[in-house]
Motif scaffolding. Structure first.
Motif, short mmCIF file in Angstrom:
data_model
loop_
_atom_site.label_atom_id
_atom_site.label_comp_id
_atom_site.label_asym_id
_atom_site.label_seq_id
_atom_site.Cartn_x
_atom_site.Cartn_y
_atom_site.Cartn_z
N THR A 14 0.83 -1.20 0.00
CA THR A 14 0.00 0.00 0.00
C THR A 14 0.86 1.25 0.00
O THR A 14 0.53 2.25 -0.64
CB THR A 14 -0.95 0.03 1.21
N SER A 18 0.71 4.30 -2.89
CA SER A 18 0.52 5.74 -2.68
C SER A 18 1.75 6.54 -3.03
O SER A 18 1.66 7.60 -3.66
CB SER A 18 0.12 6.01 -1.23
N ALA A 24 -1.92 10.62 -1.66
CA ALA A 24 -3.11 9.80 -1.54
C ALA A 24 -4.36 10.62 -1.25
O ALA A 24 -5.45 10.22 -1.60
CB ALA A 24 -2.91 8.75 -0.45
N GLN A 25 -4.22 11.76 -0.60
CA GLN A 25 -5.41 12.51 -0.24
C GLN A 25 -5.74 13.58 -1.27
O GLN A 25 -6.51 14.50 -1.00
CB GLN A 25 -5.21 13.16 1.12
N TRP A 88 -7.89 8.70 -4.76
CA TRP A 88 -6.51 9.16 -4.76
C TRP A 88 -6.16 10.07 -5.94
O TRP A 88 -5.03 10.49 -6.09
CB TRP A 88 -5.56 7.96 -4.77
N THR A 119 -2.12 5.16 4.98
CA THR A 119 -1.67 5.08 3.59
C THR A 119 -0.16 5.30 3.49
O THR A 119 0.52 4.66 2.70
CB THR A 119 -2.39 6.13 2.73
N ASP A 120 0.36 6.25 4.27
CA ASP A 120 1.80 6.51 4.24
C ASP A 120 2.23 7.03 5.59
O ASP A 120 1.46 7.09 6.54
CB ASP A 120 2.16 7.49 3.11
N ASP A 125 -4.10 10.00 5.96
CA ASP A 125 -5.19 9.24 5.38
C ASP A 125 -4.93 7.75 5.51
O ASP A 125 -3.85 7.32 5.89
CB ASP A 125 -5.42 9.64 3.93
N ILE A 127 -6.18 3.44 4.29
CA ILE A 127 -6.79 2.52 3.33
C ILE A 127 -7.25 1.28 4.09
O ILE A 127 -6.61 0.83 5.05
CB ILE A 127 -5.80 2.13 2.21
N VAL A 144 -10.83 4.23 1.09
CA VAL A 144 -9.77 5.21 1.34
C VAL A 144 -10.42 6.40 2.01
O VAL A 144 -11.52 6.83 1.61
CB VAL A 144 -9.04 5.62 0.04
#
Length: 342
Positions: A14, A18, A24-25, A88, A119-120, A125, A127, A144
């Protein structure tokens, strides 16, 4: 492969999705109309609040007029990819790469029991994925969403200002030797403190290791907070930034004592507190809490549990206020969806 290793490998997949495909956001926090216009959803048709194409259904969670999460139900990884891609803001040319990431066997194995992760490493954010059924009956769920950190993620501290009933809570992780923190203190902080009915401001210590006087200043400010004078003392530290930050650490306590006097503290008690390093453990605990909510530098500002990308951006603050103070708010909507993946 054991479960923990599967999860670590899945998270790497994941992260790869991203980090190789952009922020991702990017589309989250946009409007429902902006989501519907995403290239990944070309050919989808509206059915109520959802967007549908074949065996794929994409449903936005909307709070305060903004998309805070995108829920995907599909009969294929390709459909799952399109829903995630819409959230995304992924371009058509990058869809194959995202499909490859979401097809990772370890990721899909983790999704069999429900996979939820950030996500990161920015912590803004998240997932969630889940796979059910076998063969032609396989179904893929994806989600997401923005990350809204709960109040429980932040320890109680003494360094606060503003009304306890204020509808908006700003949590600031700061380093007194950081020039960017001084900039925040001299600009946005003045505005927030001038509106105590609208904003409650909570300060957390996050002294960076390469600032040799940051730890001492943090501990001194906690001594001031113990006397209910954190803000006046912090004002003194930032107002005299150029005077104490270049000093050898052994020479700073005398400066702090002077600032304490100017801030109206009991200086004898303050000196004892600083000399005994009374609040060293408190500072360390606040630093640990910051790391847990993915603080990576200073200043880092959270508004109602959401990490801001630019605390000086009035439009971003307005969006975050809108989605977090709506009824139901972002946290409620997102938490309800995540129950499907756990």
């Amino acid at each position: 492969m054991n479960a923990e290793r599967i999860r670590k490998t899945a998270r790497a997949a994941t992260l790869g999705a991203s980090l190789t495909l952009g922020a991702a956001q990017a589309q989250l926090m946009g409007t429902p109309a902006e989501l519907a216009a995403q290239p990944a959803l070309k050919g989808f048709t509206a059915q109520g609040s959802a967007l549908v194409s074949g065996g794929t259904r994409v449903t936005p969670d909307v709070a305060g007029g903004r998309v805070v999460g995108v829920f995907v139900e599909s009969d294929s990884v390709g459909g799952l990819t399109r829903g995630v891609a819409a959230g995304w803001n992924v371009t058509e040319k990058d869809l194959p790469k995202l499909t490859q990431n979401l097809s990772n066997p370890q990721l899909l194995a983790a999704a069999r029991t429900g996979f939820v992760d950030l996500t990161d490493d920015s912590g803004t954010d998240l997932i969630a994925l889940k796979v059910t059924g076998e063969g032609a009956a396989t179904r893929y769920l994806g989600y997401v969403a923005m990350k809204v950190w709960p109040d429980s993620a932040f320890p109680p501290v003494r360094a606060t200002t503003g009304a306890a009933t204020a509808p908006n809570v700003l949590r600031i992780f700061s380093d007194f030797q950081c020039p960017y923190c001084k900039q925040l203190w001299d600009t946005s902080m003045r505005e927030w403190r001038a509106a105590p009915a609208a904003y409650r401001v909570v300060h957390y210590e996050f002294p960076l290791s390469f600032h040799r006087n940051a730890q001492g200043a943090a501990e001194a400010s906690e001594c001031a907070a113990a006397q209910g004078r954190f803000m006046p003392f912090a004002d003194q530290l930032f107002a005299n930034f150029a005077a104490w930050t270049p000093l050898d650490p052994k020479d700073t306590p005398a400066k702090y004592a002077g600032y304490a006097k100017a801030a109206g503290l009991n200086t004898a008690a303050f000196k004892t507190c600083v000399g005994q390093r009374t609040f060293q453990a408190d500072v360390d605990a606040q630093m640990k809490a910051g790391l847990n909510v993915k603080v990576r530098g200073t200043p880092t500002v959270f508004l109602n549990g959401m990490k801001l990308t630019d605390y000086s951006d009035a439009a971003e603050l307005a969006r975050v206020r809108a989605v977090t103070t709506a009824r139901p708010g972002a946290a409620t909507l997102i938490d309800a969806r995540l129950k499907l993946f756990r």
